[in-house]
Motif scaffolding. Structure first.
Motif, PDB file in Angstrom:
ATOM      1  N   ARG A 288       0.702   4.083  -2.956  1.00  0.00           N
ATOM      2  CA  ARG A 288       0.367   5.501  -2.759  1.00  0.00           C
ATOM      3  C   ARG A 288       1.420   6.408  -3.377  1.00  0.00           C
ATOM      4  O   ARG A 288       1.102   7.423  -4.003  1.00  0.00           O
TER       5      ARG A 288
ATOM      6  N   GLU B  63       0.813  -1.216   0.000  1.00  0.00           N
ATOM      7  CA  GLU B  63       0.000   0.000   0.000  1.00  0.00           C
ATOM      8  C   GLU B  63       0.846   1.265   0.000  1.00  0.00           C
ATOM      9  O   GLU B  63       0.519   2.241  -0.682  1.00  0.00           O
ATOM     10  N   ARG B  64       1.944   1.263   0.727  1.00  0.00           N
ATOM     11  CA  ARG B  64       2.798   2.449   0.766  1.00  0.00           C
ATOM     12  C   ARG B  64       3.386   2.743  -0.612  1.00  0.00           C
ATOM     13  O   ARG B  64       3.349   3.875  -1.086  1.00  0.00           O
TER      14      ARG B  64
END
Length: 209
Positions: A135, A131-132
């Motif tokens: 993003r 997810e990091r």
């Protein structure tokens, strides 16, 4: 005795950084993302593994920076960046359909370019599970390009070519998202005819005229 100047650490570091970028991109293209390792990148770049970990926390971070750098370094002389979109914005000739088709055709060329296809596909897929990374990938690469579509659609609204109640950020997904899905999932050929049709369907709908 003439003293020799001290080595330029900045130049040496930049040379290593470029070598690491090139190694990461070439390994992903040759072996695929799962088989690309920090050790492999270090070996090909001719640096120690600790050098990579001094600058990046993972192979995904190395590849992301390398890909962003590649897009910048290969900026097209006609004002295009590495994604087929013009850095100053999508052209506004007064013909929205023609402008969108031209930009999407350039994007087709980009998606089919082997220099970009492998790292872009790897980063997109990895961003789903990390997810990091996802993003960062969206914020630094995708969203700035999507905002160029938003600006062009807003210009078309001002000219009366698009309904004023349409949300440009949602509207652009009518032609950008199907292209991305087809490219990622290999559900069909990526061609100019395909993207031209996406624009026609998005702008004119499916109902009889």
């Amino acid at each position: 005795m003439v003293s020799k100047p001290a080595p330029d650490a900045t130049r040496r570091s930049e040379k290593s950084r470029r070598a690491i970028h090139a190694a990461a991109l070439s390994l992903v293209a040759e072996a695929g993302y799962p088989k690309t390792t920090v050790e492999g990148i270090a070996a090909r770049a001719g640096v120690g593994k600790q050098t990579i970990y001094r600058w990046w926390s993972s192979k995904a971070d190395v590849l992301l920076e390398a890909f962003l750098d590649l897009a910048e370094q290969t900026a097209r002389p006609a004002g295009h960046d590495g994604t087929g979109l013009e850095t100053a914005g999508i052209p506004d000739t007064g013909d929205l359909a023609a402008d969108l088709k031209a930009v999407l055709r350039a994007t087709v060329d980009e998606l089919l370019d082997p220099r970009f296809a492998a790292p872009a596909r790897a980063l997109t897929a990895e961003g789903v599970v990390d997810e990091r990374l996802g993003r960062v990938f969206v914020a630094r690469l995708l969203e700035p390009r999507l905002q160029l579509y938003v600006a062009r659609l807003r210009s078309a609204q001002d000219a009366g070519h698009v309904r004023p109640d349409v949300d440009p950020r949602i509207a652009l997904e009518l032609f950008v998202s199907p292209l991305a899905q087809r490219w990622l999932q290999h559900t069909g050929p990526i061609t100019y005819d395909y993207t031209d049709t996406l624009v026609d369907y998005a702008l004119y709908g499916l109902a009889p005229r």
